[in-house]
Design a protein around this motif. Structure first.
Motif, PDB file in Angstrom:
ATOM      1  N   GLU A  38       0.811  -1.229   0.000  1.00  0.00           N
ATOM      2  CA  GLU A  38       0.000   0.000   0.000  1.00  0.00           C
ATOM      3  C   GLU A  38       0.836   1.266   0.000  1.00  0.00           C
ATOM      4  OE1 GLU A  38      -3.688  -1.479   2.918  1.00  0.00           O
ATOM      5  OE2 GLU A  38      -1.885  -0.563   3.732  1.00  0.00           O
ATOM      6  N   PRO A  95      -5.514   3.746  -4.512  1.00  0.00           N
ATOM      7  CA  PRO A  95      -6.234   3.494  -3.243  1.00  0.00           C
ATOM      8  C   PRO A  95      -7.251   2.356  -3.293  1.00  0.00           C
ATOM      9  CG  PRO A  95      -6.146   5.850  -3.751  1.00  0.00           C
ATOM     10  CD  PRO A  95      -5.572   5.144  -4.936  1.00  0.00           C
ATOM     11  N   LEU A  96      -7.994   2.225  -4.386  1.00  0.00           N
ATOM     12  CA  LEU A  96      -9.003   1.160  -4.426  1.00  0.00           C
ATOM     13  C   LEU A  96      -8.348  -0.220  -4.506  1.00  0.00           C
ATOM     14  CD1 LEU A  96     -11.717   2.739  -6.779  1.00  0.00           C
ATOM     15  CD2 LEU A  96     -11.869   2.355  -4.301  1.00  0.00           C
ATOM     16  N   LEU A  97      -7.251  -0.319  -5.233  1.00  0.00           N
ATOM     17  CA  LEU A  97      -6.526  -1.598  -5.293  1.00  0.00           C
ATOM     18  C   LEU A  97      -5.998  -1.964  -3.909  1.00  0.00           C
ATOM     19  CD1 LEU A  97      -5.383  -3.945  -7.023  1.00  0.00           C
ATOM     20  CD2 LEU A  97      -3.337  -2.540  -7.378  1.00  0.00           C
ATOM     21  N   SER A  98      -5.454  -0.963  -3.193  1.00  0.00           N
ATOM     22  CA  SER A  98      -4.985  -1.208  -1.822  1.00  0.00           C
ATOM     23  C   SER A  98      -6.118  -1.716  -0.940  1.00  0.00           C
ATOM     24  CB  SER A  98      -4.421   0.083  -1.216  1.00  0.00           C
ATOM     25  OG  SER A  98      -3.253   0.487  -1.902  1.00  0.00           O
ATOM     26  N   VAL A 148      -7.022  -5.362  -1.829  1.00  0.00           N
ATOM     27  CA  VAL A 148      -6.025  -6.312  -1.333  1.00  0.00           C
ATOM     28  C   VAL A 148      -6.177  -6.501   0.178  1.00  0.00           C
ATOM     29  CG1 VAL A 148      -3.544  -6.515  -0.849  1.00  0.00           C
ATOM     30  CG2 VAL A 148      -4.342  -6.090  -3.187  1.00  0.00           C
ATOM     31  N   MET A 158       2.489  -4.135  -6.612  1.00  0.00           N
ATOM     32  CA  MET A 158       2.164  -2.891  -5.915  1.00  0.00           C
ATOM     33  C   MET A 158       3.405  -2.433  -5.150  1.00  0.00           C
ATOM     34  SD  MET A 158      -1.505  -3.994  -4.329  1.00  0.00           S
ATOM     35  CE  MET A 158      -1.797  -2.436  -3.468  1.00  0.00           C
ATOM     36  N   ALA A 212      -4.608  -0.817 -12.497  1.00  0.00           N
ATOM     37  CA  ALA A 212      -5.624  -0.488 -11.482  1.00  0.00           C
ATOM     38  C   ALA A 212      -5.959   1.006 -11.465  1.00  0.00           C
ATOM     39  CB  ALA A 212      -5.162  -0.940 -10.093  1.00  0.00           C
ATOM     40  N   GLU A 223      -9.678   3.962 -10.931  1.00  0.00           N
ATOM     41  CA  GLU A 223      -9.764   5.011  -9.916  1.00  0.00           C
ATOM     42  C   GLU A 223     -10.586   6.196 -10.444  1.00  0.00           C
ATOM     43  OE1 GLU A 223      -8.606   5.299  -6.771  1.00  0.00           O
ATOM     44  OE2 GLU A 223      -7.739   3.291  -6.769  1.00  0.00           O
TER      45      GLU A 223
END
Lengths: 287, 287
Positions: free
Chosen positions: A17, A23-26, A29, B143, B152, B156
């Protein structure tokens, strides 16, 4: 031991992260990793590292982390609309239900990469153990016989049932037991049988749970094997037969534990985990 | 050098297909890897290994293989119905068009695992190079800033355009140049700029191709940036401006090559690759 697993997983997710991560991928996950999983495979991996002396705990933690991240990746992708299309997992929304299919695909991809990243970052003290540790884990996950291959058998017109079960569930348990030994500098081969027996036991338990539990009991849709026409030990052996197979496999798992300094507590752990395996009201009715 | 790449990729795919691999998954993986890709990234990786002395060619081949397998994985997943929904790629059916979305998801997963498997299997001669080689490649793929993160950013609501472009294209070029140096025991840091400049040049070239070419020219759907409202250098700079930016980046890439025994042939290779970058009729009209 559970604390070691959670701390190592938190470190891996925090590293992913960091910086300019989307942010949405973080969030996807983090949701995939911290959603109440029982951590069966990483705890098994650590238990075997400890039974073998655990002389490089950072490497053992990384192996346990990698095994769990890869398990989480497989769950996120299995839940996708093009597979099980499951809206729930462990009683919470699945990753694609919350973040959409694109981010669920990418979260699974990211988790796979994070697993190998964790192994590489922990290999400083014992770099010569890393190649074998990596191939043990890639064998449990990839082709020809890891969990990705296991899932792919469901797309085959004539699946090989034995290869399907071994790959879908057994392979990652074998990777967990063998990689635990490797992180402690021990020979992994005597630990293969424990992984195979526990993997087979979990497959029976999974088929039992899918057949007899409700979505409210299990926190995810049930009746999926029948709905998708997938091979199931319950279809093959009946409820009672499948339950007996489960008990038998757990006994064989305990017996398979090779001589080592921590054999007795490990036997106890396997027996204890096994009591959690059988759906409760089935265990009661069989008792 | 092209032969080295194809042979190493064939070995990796053959290993994945061996034993009891599910036949359709094997076919999907083979289709993804052998579909006329230009192999730009693995050739760059090998060129830099050679410029640095190439004292462990098996490890260099594995790094080139890993980079290309990860690139192929990203293309297979990018083409999925939930992303670009592209029915063609390089003038042939995409993996999901031929084998369905489930096997396309799994083929991408398998390719990621195969990449790390290839690295582990080649590390016998130089195990101490493996940890850094792995983290260099995971940084380019995962990431917070690798190609998975790049893709990703398209999900967003407010993408950071610079992070998006760096991650989507630049990160894997940086991994290619730096990992080439690592396989030869050289310091990777002087090679970062070459990867960044070439990655940026490819991003401009990609945006130009998407804007000015037809599907028949390119072998895949074009006009996708405009259709999906994605950030594009052509929208930002205009056609002429984007073409000038491309020429400028290629010049900077050539200038960035650090002193090494194979600097001159490498400069030649970068210039030669660069002439293939610009859409032909645009290059003619600018000349």
């Amino acid at each position: 031991m559970a604390n070691r697993v959670e701390t190592a997983l938190e470190d891996a997710v925090a590293r992913a992260e960091s910086g300019a991560a989307p942010p949405l991928l973080s969030a996807a996950v983090r949701h995939a990793v911290f959603s109440g999983g029982a951590r069966v495979r990483p705890l098994l991996c650590l238990a075997i590292a400890q039974a073998c002396g655990d002389d490089d705990p950072a490497l053992a933690d990384a192996a346990a982390t990698a095994i769990e991240l890869l398990h989480c990746a497989s769950l996120v992708h299995d839940d996708l609309p093009c597979f099980d299309n499951a809206a729930t997992r462990r009683g919470r929304p699945s990753v694609h239900a919350l973040y959409g299919a694109p981010l669920a695909v990418l979260a699974g991809d990211a988790l796979i990469v994070m697993a190998f990243d964790s192994l590489a970052r922990a290999a400083g003290a014992s770099p010569t153990r890393l190649p074998r540790l990596l191939t043990t884990i890639t064998t449990g996950v990839g082709m020809p016989g890891g969990i990705v291959a296991g899932q792919a058998w469901e797309s085959e017109p004539s699946p090989l049932v034995e290869a399907y079960h071994g790959a879908k569930t057994g392979a990652l348990f074998v990777a967990a037991t063998m990689s635990g030994a490797i992180t402690a500098g021990a020979d992994p081969h005597p630990w293969r049988a424990l992984g195979e027996k526990l993997g087979a036991a979990y497959q029976v338990a999974d088929d039992l749970a899918d057949a007899v539990l409700t979505e409210a009991d299990l926190g995810k849709p049930t009746g999926q094997d029948q709905a998708h026409g997938r091979p199931s030990l319950v279809t093959e052996l009946g409820l009672e037969g499948a339950f007996q197979r489960l008990q038998c496999l757990v006994g064989e798992a305990v017996e398979s534990i090779p001589p080592c300094q921590g054999a007795e507590p490990l036997r106890e752990l396997v027996r204890m985990q096994a009591t959690r395996l059988a759906p409760k009201h089935l265990a009661r009715s069989a008792a």
